[in-house]
Design an enzyme around this catalytic site. Structure first.
Site, PDB file in Angstrom:
ATOM      1  N   LYS A   1      43.715  41.732  41.230  1.00 14.69           N
ATOM      2  CA  LYS A   1      44.364  40.512  40.727  1.00 14.69           C
ATOM      3  C   LYS A   1      45.868  40.761  40.609  1.00 14.69           C
ATOM      4  O   LYS A   1      46.279  41.842  40.158  1.00 14.69           O
ATOM      5  CB  LYS A   1      43.766  40.122  39.368  1.00 14.69           C
ATOM      6  CG  LYS A   1      44.250  38.778  38.837  1.00 14.69           C
ATOM      7  CD  LYS A   1      43.496  38.391  37.566  1.00 14.69           C
ATOM      8  CE  LYS A   1      43.949  37.057  36.997  1.00 14.69           C
ATOM      9  NZ  LYS A   1      43.193  36.656  35.791  1.00 14.69           N
TER      10      LYS A   1
ATOM     11  N   SER B   1      41.117  32.312  35.519  1.00 20.39           N
ATOM     12  CA  SER B   1      42.277  32.487  36.352  1.00 20.39           C
ATOM     13  C   SER B   1      42.075  33.520  37.468  1.00 20.39           C
ATOM     14  O   SER B   1      42.895  33.577  38.380  1.00 20.39           O
ATOM     15  CB  SER B   1      43.470  32.912  35.498  1.00 20.39           C
ATOM     16  OG  SER B   1      43.243  34.149  34.864  1.00 20.39           O
TER      17      SER B   1
ATOM     18  N   SER C   1      38.334  34.446  31.983  1.00 24.23           N
ATOM     19  CA  SER C   1      38.958  34.395  33.314  1.00 24.23           C
ATOM     20  C   SER C   1      38.342  35.307  34.367  1.00 24.23           C
ATOM     21  O   SER C   1      38.714  35.220  35.532  1.00 24.23           O
ATOM     22  CB  SER C   1      40.449  34.705  33.210  1.00 24.23           C
ATOM     23  OG  SER C   1      41.133  33.583  32.730  1.00 24.23           O
TER      24      SER C   1
END
Lengths: 487, 95
Positions: A77, A152, A176
């Site tokens: 990420k 996210s 997330s």
């Protein structure tokens, strides 16, 4: 069976025996990414040259020095810093930011022989539930590209679901990792707060943030967490507790295990088809010998607003570091220092980030501090006490990961308030610091449904044990999005 | 119904040095009013005698000797800054 359809564990067996080289795995991975990216846009940066060079170096290593993730590709990420590789947090503010050090989790992955294949898309500064707030454009759900992958960590989940990488890292501040894992039909784990060092994870809300692990199977997930967990001198909130080999917990034996099912988790606000899927999953666990009982959580309805006040308040402090001077975006239109701050942030931050910082400032201001921020912290205590009482009698808490399947692209406009019912399910694990995992447990209109398994502090072993037993008794994890067959 | 005026938006944005256009102020005014409205349910909670929770896992503060360490080389640290001179970050005029 192609190399990229294999799990990390299967790849390991081949790589360690020398039946396939790290370079061959990397080439196959890069080729798959090239095929799928136009459709799903999971990556912000594909590290083609770096990964190829690293694979060639790894192939020179002696067989007896090879780590547990030797030659396995992993996506990261883009809010976890990677030395000499851009880390943007999906924001214009960090569009050209190249960190000068690695996050501790990245150092551990490198030591174990993993290959960083690139940086994955996300909501800007991890603020959102759809990956629509990314400055670099949204990611799409591999099961149906009319839908979002969640957020996210949407890029992290979509890349794994599409078969681009077997493993990825995400971050979980209020669900997330777990919510995108549910929306994309894969396994996503948020470990206990402190289990993985947060050094090098760009802070959003420091008392809630935790790096999490995404994979297609429970075994792969347990392997990845075993590699990156542990105490770190660079993060005083990391735990000194010993890290077990989590794969050893996958015995399949859950006879007599006590499972709590909170009534509100299967009540109002959760789609009926999701409730049905989770109830069927509970029946499977009972057939394996678990004892499931419904419980109450008296303060659970306050979890979303508690989360929102605390996370925004912490964010307004954490994001003050983006001043345009030390690193990141720098405005060209400033005559003095004060203008430089104002204009850098005006031009560098997106709307969702600005909104949360301004709201966080309001919540922390002298007039509202007691009534909002401190009151939210006290409510957090009451929510934690509710869960403490449940965990005195039960080993795990089970419910849906999300109240719905994936949202249609543009359906919510990324608006946090729309996701209230999802937050009731997701944020308690962050507010209370407990480990929680999402595992596929069904499909509604060809979109995946996730079941959440929450455990006691530092008892990831039991969470994995339950998840693995369930996975072995069902075949939801074997279904793959049609994109993987080239459709 | 909760209101949060454009002036309120500017007042709080000024604290954190965020510049906003007139359109931004209008947009955030409605959105933040909605947020404040939605978090008002916290007022229903009886928090009498409850201690605030600041950390999700019980921890003991462990202190160590304050020994400075060279974690990163100065040049390496400065590499990320837009404008630098003689080992320092240059900033625009303060006055």
């Amino acid at each position: 069976m192609t190399l990229t359809s294999k799990t990390a564990t299967e790849l390991q067996a081949l790589l360690q025996k020398g039946e396939v080289t790290a370079k061959e795995v990397t080439e196959a991975t890069l080729q798959t990414i090239e095929q799928h990216e136009e459709k799903i846009h999971a990556f912000i940066h594909v590290a083609k040259e770096e990964a190829t060079k690293r694979a060639e170096q790894l192939d020179q290593e002696a067989a007896n020095t090879r780590g547990r993730l030797f030659g396995v590709p992993i996506g990261i990420k883009d809010n976890i810093v990677t030395k000499d590789m851009k880390t943007t947090c999906a924001s214009k503010m960090l569009e050209d930011f190249v960190p000068v050090y690695n996050a501790t989790a990245i150092d551990k992955l490198e030591a174990a022989g993993a290959i960083n294949i690139g940086k994955l898309n996300m909501d800007e500064f991890a603020m959102g539930s759809t990956t629509e707030t990314s400055y670099f454009g949204n990611t799409l759900n591999p099961w149906n590209t009319d839908y979002v992958p969640g957020g996210s960590s949407g890029g992290s989940a979509a890349a794994v679901a599409a078969g681009e990488v077997p493993l990825s890292l995400g971050s979980d501040t209020g669900g997330s990792v777990r919510q995108p894992a549910a929306f994309c039909g894969i396994v996503g784990m948020k470990p206990t707060y402190g289990r993985i060092s947060r050094f090098g994870l760009t802070a959003f809300a420091s008392s809630l943030d935790q790096i999490g692990t995404l994979s297609r199977t429970v075994e792969d997930n347990a392997l990845l967490l075993s590699v990156i967990a542990g105490e770190d001198d660079n993060d005083s909130s990391s735990s000194a507790k010993a890290v077990p080999d989590f794969t050893a917990a996958l015995t399949g034996d859950i006879k007599g295990l006590k499972v709590a099912v909170p009534k509100p988790y299967l009540g109002e606000g959760v789609d009926a088809e999701i409730v049905t899927a989770v109830r069927e999953a509970i029946t499977v666990l009972e057939s394996l010998g678990a004892v499931c009982e419904e419980v109450e959580l008296p303060h659970i309805q306050y979890a979303p607003t508690t989360y929102y006040v605390i996370s925004s308040s912490e964010a307004q402090s954490n994001l003050s570091r983006f001043d345009g001077l030390r690193y990141g975006y720098h405005t060209e239109n400033a005559e003095n220092l004060e203008q430089a701050y104002f204009r850098t942030r005006q031009e560098g931050f997106g709307d969702e980030v600005k909104k949360r910082i301004i709201f966080g400032t309001y919540a922390m201001s002298a007039d509202h501090h007691e009534d909002l921020y401190v009151r939210a912290q006290k409510t957090r205590t009451l929510i934690a006490q509710d869960f403490d009482s449940v965990f005195e009698k039960y080993d795990v808490v089970i419910g849906p990961t999300a109240a719905t399947t994936a949202f249609k692209l543009g359906e919510t406009g990324g608006d946090q308030l729309v996701h209230y019912a999802n937050d009731v399910l997701a944020v308690p694990a962050n507010l209370t610091g407990r480990p929680a995992l999402s595992i596929p447990c069904g499909f509604v209109n060809e979109l995946p449904v996730g079941m959440q398994i929450m455990g006691k502090h530092f008892d990831e072993e039991t969470v994995y044990k339950v998840a693995h037993a369930y996975e072995q008794a069902t075949d939801f994890h074997k279904r793959t999005p049609s994109i993987r067959e080239g459709k | 119904m909760t209101t949060f005026s454009k002036e309120d938006v500017k007042y709080f944005a000024d604290f954190v040095r965020i510049g906003l256009s007139e359109e931004d102020k209008e947009n955030f005014s409605a959105k933040i009013a909605d947020l404040i409205e939605s978090v008002s349910n916290l007022k229903e909670v009886d928090v009498t005698g409850v201690k605030p929770m600041t950390h999700p896992v019980a921890m003991i503060n462990v202190l160590r000797e304050d020994v400075p360490k060279d974690i990163l080389d100065r040049e390496v640290m400065l590499a990320s800054a837009e404008d630098q001179e003689d080992g320092l970050i240059r900033v625009p005029d303060i006055l």
